[in-house]
Scaffold this motif. Structure first.
Motif, PDB file in Angstrom:
ATOM      1  N   UNK A   1     -61.222 -36.648  55.557  1.00  0.00           N
ATOM      2  CA  UNK A   1     -62.243 -36.632  56.610  1.00  0.00           C
ATOM      3  C   UNK A   1     -63.119 -37.882  56.573  1.00  0.00           C
ATOM      4  N   UNK A   2     -63.335 -38.412  55.372  1.00  0.00           N
ATOM      5  CA  UNK A   2     -64.214 -39.574  55.229  1.00  0.00           C
ATOM      6  C   UNK A   2     -63.546 -40.884  55.609  1.00  0.00           C
ATOM      7  N   UNK A   3     -62.233 -40.974  55.433  1.00  0.00           N
ATOM      8  CA  UNK A   3     -61.529 -42.242  55.678  1.00  0.00           C
ATOM      9  C   UNK A   3     -61.750 -42.786  57.084  1.00  0.00           C
ATOM     10  N   UNK A   4     -61.612 -41.965  58.158  1.00  0.00           N
ATOM     11  CA  UNK A   4     -61.848 -42.514  59.506  1.00  0.00           C
ATOM     12  C   UNK A   4     -63.278 -42.996  59.712  1.00  0.00           C
ATOM     13  N   UNK A   5     -64.219 -42.461  58.925  1.00  0.00           N
ATOM     14  CA  UNK A   5     -65.631 -42.802  59.111  1.00  0.00           C
ATOM     15  C   UNK A   5     -66.050 -44.031  58.328  1.00  0.00           C
ATOM     16  N   UNK A   6     -65.604 -44.141  57.076  1.00  0.00           N
ATOM     17  CA  UNK A   6     -66.075 -45.243  56.216  1.00  0.00           C
ATOM     18  C   UNK A   6     -64.939 -46.083  55.646  1.00  0.00           C
ATOM     19  N   UNK A   7     -63.711 -45.837  56.093  1.00  0.00           N
ATOM     20  CA  UNK A   7     -62.593 -46.622  55.588  1.00  0.00           C
ATOM     21  C   UNK A   7     -62.056 -46.079  54.274  1.00  0.00           C
ATOM     22  N   UNK A   8     -61.358 -46.939  53.547  1.00  0.00           N
ATOM     23  CA  UNK A   8     -60.739 -46.531  52.288  1.00  0.00           C
ATOM     24  C   UNK A   8     -61.387 -47.267  51.130  1.00  0.00           C
ATOM     25  N   UNK A   9     -60.981 -46.898  49.922  1.00  0.00           N
ATOM     26  CA  UNK A   9     -61.481 -47.585  48.749  1.00  0.00           C
ATOM     27  C   UNK A   9     -62.653 -46.869  48.099  1.00  0.00           C
ATOM     28  N   UNK A  10     -63.609 -47.650  47.630  1.00  0.00           N
ATOM     29  CA  UNK A  10     -64.699 -47.107  46.830  1.00  0.00           C
ATOM     30  C   UNK A  10     -65.677 -46.253  47.633  1.00  0.00           C
ATOM     31  N   UNK A  11     -65.995 -46.670  48.862  1.00  0.00           N
ATOM     32  CA  UNK A  11     -67.029 -45.986  49.651  1.00  0.00           C
ATOM     33  C   UNK A  11     -66.758 -44.490  49.842  1.00  0.00           C
ATOM     34  N   UNK A  12     -65.589 -44.086  50.384  1.00  0.00           N
ATOM     35  CA  UNK A  12     -65.358 -42.645  50.562  1.00  0.00           C
ATOM     36  C   UNK A  12     -65.286 -41.896  49.230  1.00  0.00           C
ATOM     37  N   UNK A  13     -64.796 -42.574  48.196  1.00  0.00           N
ATOM     38  CA  UNK A  13     -64.727 -41.940  46.877  1.00  0.00           C
ATOM     39  C   UNK A  13     -66.112 -41.588  46.366  1.00  0.00           C
ATOM     40  N   UNK A  14     -67.028 -42.538  46.440  1.00  0.00           N
ATOM     41  CA  UNK A  14     -68.381 -42.300  45.942  1.00  0.00           C
ATOM     42  C   UNK A  14     -69.075 -41.224  46.772  1.00  0.00           C
TER      43      UNK A  14
ATOM     44  N   UNK B   1     -49.064 -44.379  57.948  1.00  0.00           N
ATOM     45  CA  UNK B   1     -50.226 -44.516  58.816  1.00  0.00           C
ATOM     46  C   UNK B   1     -51.474 -44.880  58.030  1.00  0.00           C
ATOM     47  N   UNK B   2     -51.536 -44.431  56.791  1.00  0.00           N
ATOM     48  CA  UNK B   2     -52.677 -44.747  55.931  1.00  0.00           C
ATOM     49  C   UNK B   2     -52.758 -46.255  55.696  1.00  0.00           C
ATOM     50  N   UNK B   3     -51.632 -46.863  55.359  1.00  0.00           N
ATOM     51  CA  UNK B   3     -51.599 -48.306  55.124  1.00  0.00           C
ATOM     52  C   UNK B   3     -51.884 -49.090  56.401  1.00  0.00           C
ATOM     53  N   UNK B   4     -51.312 -48.627  57.506  1.00  0.00           N
ATOM     54  CA  UNK B   4     -51.495 -49.346  58.765  1.00  0.00           C
ATOM     55  C   UNK B   4     -52.964 -49.318  59.186  1.00  0.00           C
ATOM     56  N   UNK B   5     -53.607 -48.185  59.031  1.00  0.00           N
ATOM     57  CA  UNK B   5     -55.031 -48.086  59.357  1.00  0.00           C
ATOM     58  C   UNK B   5     -55.871 -48.934  58.420  1.00  0.00           C
ATOM     59  N   UNK B   6     -55.464 -48.994  57.156  1.00  0.00           N
ATOM     60  CA  UNK B   6     -56.175 -49.833  56.189  1.00  0.00           C
ATOM     61  C   UNK B   6     -56.049 -51.307  56.567  1.00  0.00           C
ATOM     62  N   UNK B   7     -54.886 -51.703  57.063  1.00  0.00           N
ATOM     63  CA  UNK B   7     -54.669 -53.082  57.502  1.00  0.00           C
ATOM     64  C   UNK B   7     -55.547 -53.397  58.708  1.00  0.00           C
TER      65      UNK B   7
END
Length: 502
Positions: free
Chosen positions: A64-77, A267-273
């Motif tokens: 749920x967080x990925x579309x809002x704040x992207x991937x990586x450290x931010x959604x994890x924290x 789709x995860x990688x493509x959105x990250x790109x």
């Protein structure tokens, strides 16, 4: 011992993420608990909200967080903070509300200000309960933070994810035991601090976070520029991105390539790109047409040659997403259905159409992506008229399932080493359902225009690597347990694409 450098780096990442999340959660939860200590109805509502938030499955929350704040450290924290709120808030609230009222009255009688009463009376008396909540939150955070590897934030979970993907229990144990030890050590440290001045807990955590963050900044600052290359789950993408790294760094000494292996699904990688969270990843031509772009209706049912598939994919990526798709490698890595050789012989199976007569005997183990993607199982049902029992598995686990007899059919890629390792027979796609799948580097147009030398380096792989080459390299990684970086290096040196280090 072989991976001690990786382990230290992953442990620092894990600790940095965990302590930062703990500090943020404490900064949010403790003031709220103090404020609501005199407002019981509000406290009850907040406790209920924090309890509900903690029941959300971690994978769902990250999704749920990925579309809002992207991937990586931010959604994890953010996710870790959400999970830590309940124990810290609850224990702080309990600690403050359970203080003997006569002590509060005495503090008021001495004329203490509100802030002085908090620092000198309430917090010292509530400290055991507060630190108990912090200990609980810390252990919870460290355990949950292993999922950070799923969305490119690193940490000790990267060993667990890699171990599952390669069916390597050593890697799983490295990640699991290290995470458990980290939780035990930090929990013991908080317990020790509880017997001294509780304020040192926050101070020490802050120092660690700043220290590790500064260390990571200094490490990244050593290079003029850092670019991120990511790969999907599996040994093959891991080999390819290591080839990308070695070619780029050989030809561009001022560029450091950061790899994010086993980064996720298509789709995860493509959105990250698209979100600039990564710069390059290897993608397949058939996947582009089936999953990533909108194909014009007049071309949707058109049979294409491998060359036509690439040209169409490249054109649509440029038009629709402003992407640059480099020239593909030689080998085809198309989808296939595979069954044990003995099962194929007993039921006279040579092609997919033969499955029509034994549908009731089929117990298939497919990846979630194959079950969902348009050119996967849905297309098989449509084109071949098949409908049999299916179960979903992570990519590497489906092979373990067919090896152990839990399923008798899996989806496969034509270069998978497991086809040989587990004596599986690939059924011929007699109705030519699966399109051409040739891999090539995918990046944004802006990145390609800014880095022409990187494009030149990666184009050295155009037309290279046969299906036999890739199957052998996959075998070296999955069965012989060689490192993808070593396998990639050996291939590049052997074929004159990389200078051998002396």
């Amino acid at each position: 011992m072989e991976r001690h450098n990786q382990l230290i780096s992953a442990a620092f990442q894990h600790l940095n993420i965990s302590l930062l999340a703990l500090l943020i959660a404490a900064v949010i939860a403790m003031p709220l608990a103090y404020w609501t200590a005199e407002h019981k109805k509000t406290a009850a509502v907040l406790l209920q909200i924090a309890g509900v938030l903690q029941t959300i499955p971690s994978l769902a929350l990250l999704g749920l967080l990925i579309p809002l704040v992207g991937i990586g450290t931010a959604p994890t924290i953010i996710a870790l903070v959400i999970y830590a709120l309940l124990p810290i808030y609850q224990n702080t609230y309990i600690g403050l509300t359970n203080i003997d009222p006569s002590l509060i009255e005495a503090a008021d009688a001495f004329g203490m200000t509100r802030s002085r009463k908090l620092l000198k009376v309430q917090l010292p008396l509530a400290a055991p309960a507060i630190l108990g909540g912090i200990r609980t939150a810390l252990v919870l955070i460290i355990g949950t933070a292993t999922l950070a590897a799923l969305i490119g934030a690193g940490g000790l979970g990267s060993f667990i994810l890699l171990g599952i993907d390669r069916n390597n229990i050593d890697l799983i144990l490295i990640g699991a035991i290290s995470a458990a030890l980290l939780a035990i050590i930090l929990s013991s440290l908080v317990a020790w601090l509880a017997r001294h001045r509780w304020q040192w807990t926050a101070a020490l955590a802050a120092v660690l976070v700043v220290g590790f963050g500064t260390g990571q900044f200094i490490t990244s600052a050593r290079h003029t520029e850092t670019i991120t290359v990511a790969g999907k789950l599996g040994s093959e993408p891991d080999i390819l991105i290591n080839m990308y790294k070695q070619l780029i760094e050989q030809d561009n000494p001022n560029i450091h390539v950061q790899l994010k292996s086993n980064f996720g699904k298509t789709t995860f990688l493509f959105n990250a790109l698209k979100a600039d969270d990564i710069d390059i990843y290897p993608e397949f031509t058939g996947t582009v047409l089936e999953t990533l772009v909108k194909v014009p209706k007049k071309q949707q049912n058109e049979k294409m040659t491998p060359k036509q598939t690439y040209i169409t994919a490249k054109k649509l990526l440029t038009q629709q997403d402003k992407m640059t798709y480099l020239a593909p490698m030689k080998y085809e890595n198309t989808y296939a259905l595979a069954v044990p050789a003995a099962f194929a012989k007993a039921n006279q199976l040579t092609k997919i159409s033969d499955l029509n007569t034994i549908q009731d005997k089929i117990n298939a183990g497919f990846t979630l992506e194959f079950l969902d993607r348009p050119d996967g199982y849905p297309k098989i049902k449509q084109v071949y008229g098949l409908n049999f029992k299916t179960r979903s598995f992570e990519p590497s686990l489906r092979y373990a399932a067919i090896r152990d007899g839990r399923v008798n059919m899996v989806d496969a890629f034509s270069t998978d080493s497991e086809l040989v390792q587990y004596h599986l027979k690939v059924l011929k796609d007699d109705k030519q359902l699966f399109p051409s799948y040739r891999g090539a580097a995918l990046m944004k147009q802006g990145f390609a225009n800014k880095h022409p030398k990187i494009v030149k380096s990666l184009n050295k792989l155009a037309g290279k690597i046969t299906a036999e080459d890739m199957q052998k390299m996959n075998y070296d990684v999955n069965v012989k347990k060689e490192e993808p970086a070593t396998v990639a290096h050996n291939y590049l040196v052997k074929h004159g694409l990389l200078k051998e280090e002396k």
